[in-house]
Design a protein around this motif. Structure first.
Motif, PDB file in Angstrom:
ATOM      1  N   ALA A  33     -40.545  22.366 -84.946  1.00 52.00           N
ATOM      2  CA  ALA A  33     -41.935  22.303 -85.181  1.00 52.00           C
ATOM      3  C   ALA A  33     -42.423  20.646 -85.462  1.00 52.00           C
ATOM      4  O   ALA A  33     -41.723  19.694 -85.821  1.00 52.00           O
ATOM      5  N   GLN A  35     -44.859  19.745 -87.562  1.00 53.41           N
ATOM      6  CA  GLN A  35     -45.234  19.257 -89.026  1.00 53.41           C
ATOM      7  C   GLN A  35     -44.054  19.700 -89.876  1.00 53.41           C
ATOM      8  O   GLN A  35     -43.040  20.672 -89.414  1.00 53.41           O
ATOM      9  N   GLY A  37     -41.661  21.565 -92.403  1.00 54.17           N
ATOM     10  CA  GLY A  37     -41.759  22.911 -92.970  1.00 54.17           C
ATOM     11  C   GLY A  37     -41.389  23.234 -94.466  1.00 54.17           C
ATOM     12  O   GLY A  37     -40.899  22.166 -95.160  1.00 54.17           O
ATOM     13  N   ARG A  38     -41.662  24.387 -94.739  1.00 54.20           N
ATOM     14  CA  ARG A  38     -41.369  24.708 -96.468  1.00 54.20           C
ATOM     15  C   ARG A  38     -40.274  25.610 -96.295  1.00 54.20           C
ATOM     16  O   ARG A  38     -40.105  26.695 -95.655  1.00 54.20           O
ATOM     17  N   ILE A  39     -38.992  25.356 -97.031  1.00 54.80           N
ATOM     18  CA  ILE A  39     -37.749  25.795 -97.094  1.00 54.80           C
ATOM     19  C   ILE A  39     -37.513  26.429 -98.472  1.00 54.80           C
ATOM     20  O   ILE A  39     -37.475  25.636 -99.226  1.00 54.80           O
ATOM     21  N   VAL A  46     -38.650  30.526 -94.699  1.00 54.34           N
ATOM     22  CA  VAL A  46     -38.981  29.231 -93.965  1.00 54.34           C
ATOM     23  C   VAL A  46     -40.237  29.373 -93.311  1.00 54.34           C
ATOM     24  O   VAL A  46     -40.624  30.299 -92.621  1.00 54.34           O
ATOM     25  N   VAL A  47     -41.107  28.536 -93.589  1.00 48.71           N
ATOM     26  CA  VAL A  47     -42.465  28.442 -92.904  1.00 48.71           C
ATOM     27  C   VAL A  47     -42.616  27.088 -92.205  1.00 48.71           C
ATOM     28  O   VAL A  47     -42.352  26.031 -92.755  1.00 48.71           O
ATOM     29  N   PHE A  48     -43.005  27.234 -90.869  1.00 49.11           N
ATOM     30  CA  PHE A  48     -43.199  25.889 -90.046  1.00 49.11           C
ATOM     31  C   PHE A  48     -44.720  26.097 -89.284  1.00 49.11           C
ATOM     32  O   PHE A  48     -45.046  27.130 -89.069  1.00 49.11           O
ATOM     33  N   ASN A  49     -45.235  25.014 -89.092  1.00 51.90           N
ATOM     34  CA  ASN A  49     -46.590  24.764 -88.565  1.00 51.90           C
ATOM     35  C   ASN A  49     -46.619  23.592 -87.469  1.00 51.90           C
ATOM     36  O   ASN A  49     -45.874  22.714 -87.306  1.00 51.90           O
ATOM     37  N   VAL A  52     -44.950  25.353 -83.008  1.00 47.69           N
ATOM     38  CA  VAL A  52     -43.708  25.808 -83.507  1.00 47.69           C
ATOM     39  C   VAL A  52     -42.998  26.569 -82.200  1.00 47.69           C
ATOM     40  O   VAL A  52     -43.391  27.249 -81.577  1.00 47.69           O
ATOM     41  N   ARG A  65     -48.084  28.886 -86.008  1.00 46.69           N
ATOM     42  CA  ARG A  65     -47.450  28.882 -87.260  1.00 46.69           C
ATOM     43  C   ARG A  65     -46.323  30.087 -87.012  1.00 46.69           C
ATOM     44  O   ARG A  65     -46.563  31.022 -86.686  1.00 46.69           O
ATOM     45  N   GLU A  67     -43.445  32.163 -89.529  1.00 46.77           N
ATOM     46  CA  GLU A  67     -42.367  32.286 -90.816  1.00 46.77           C
ATOM     47  C   GLU A  67     -40.970  33.089 -90.482  1.00 46.77           C
ATOM     48  O   GLU A  67     -41.060  34.080 -89.641  1.00 46.77           O
TER      49      GLU A  67
END
Length: 205
Positions: A33, A35, A37-39, A46-49, A52, A65, A67
């Motif tokens: 991705a 940006q 990510g939130r892991i 895991v969240v990617f924006n 992706v 986005r 998940e």
């Protein structure tokens, strides 16, 4: 009809004994991705924006986005979110032939355990022979079982200016190598005959 299961499209769309790439199911799932990510390692979430891209063998999912979750059994699931102007997309090669399954929708839901994917809202899925579209399904929701290559489609409540009733649609071509396909190819290569007037319209005496 607003809700039409098309499980019989297995035969129509598969066009032979080939299946989706069998090895894809056991390949690692990779995510890239633009940006950060939130892991969440504790919950395996895991969240990617930002542009992706998820890959798993020949399978590719692209969305704004995505998940990704991992179950206790080790299977991955992913939810890809797009928009009406830029839908999420899916592409995967079929095993043993130069054919691909590809599609897009505003939301994609991938289940790694069952190897299925749901295209939700303004969904369209196609089978390509090389770069040529062979078959196409469109509806509000299209589900694809890549192991058995079974499709189902429903209209749902979503409507567009070009499809105000939310009807499902399927366009199928004859199976490659069949007599019907050969006849269609021969007819397409022939120039259209000139129109003739019936005697009652002045075409004869």
């Amino acid at each position: 009809m607003r809700n039409l299961p098309l499980l019989a499209l297995l035969a129509a769309l598969a066009g032979g004994p080939a299946f989706a790439e069998k090895a894809d199911r056991f390949k690692p799932l990779n995510v890239e991705a633009d940006q950060p990510g939130r892991i969440d390692l504790l919950n395996q979430h895991v969240v990617f924006n930002g542009n992706v891209v998820v890959t798993k063998g020949t399978m590719t999912i692209r969305a704004g986005r995505i998940e990704v979750r991992e179950t206790p059994e080790g299977y991955h699931s992913a939810v890809a979110t797009g928009s009406p102007n830029k839908p999420a997309t899916f592409r995967q090669k079929r095993d043993g032939v130069d054919e691909w399954i590809e599609g897009e929708a505003e939301r994609l839901e991938y289940d790694g355990k069952t190897d299925t994917i749901r295209f939700v809202t303004n969904a369209a899925v196609r089978r390509l022979r090389g770069s040529t579209v062979a078959d196409e399904i469109a509806g509000n929701v299209v589900s694809y079982d890549s192991i058995g290559e079974v499709f189902s489609v429903s209209g749902g409540a979503a409507a567009t200016p070009t499809n105000p009733g939310g009807r499902v649609r399927a366009v199928l071509t004859p199976r490659e190598g069949s007599a019907a396909a050969a006849e269609a190819a021969a007819a397409a290569s022939q120039p259209a005959p000139p129109l003739k007037l019936a005697p009652s319209l002045g075409g004869g005496k």
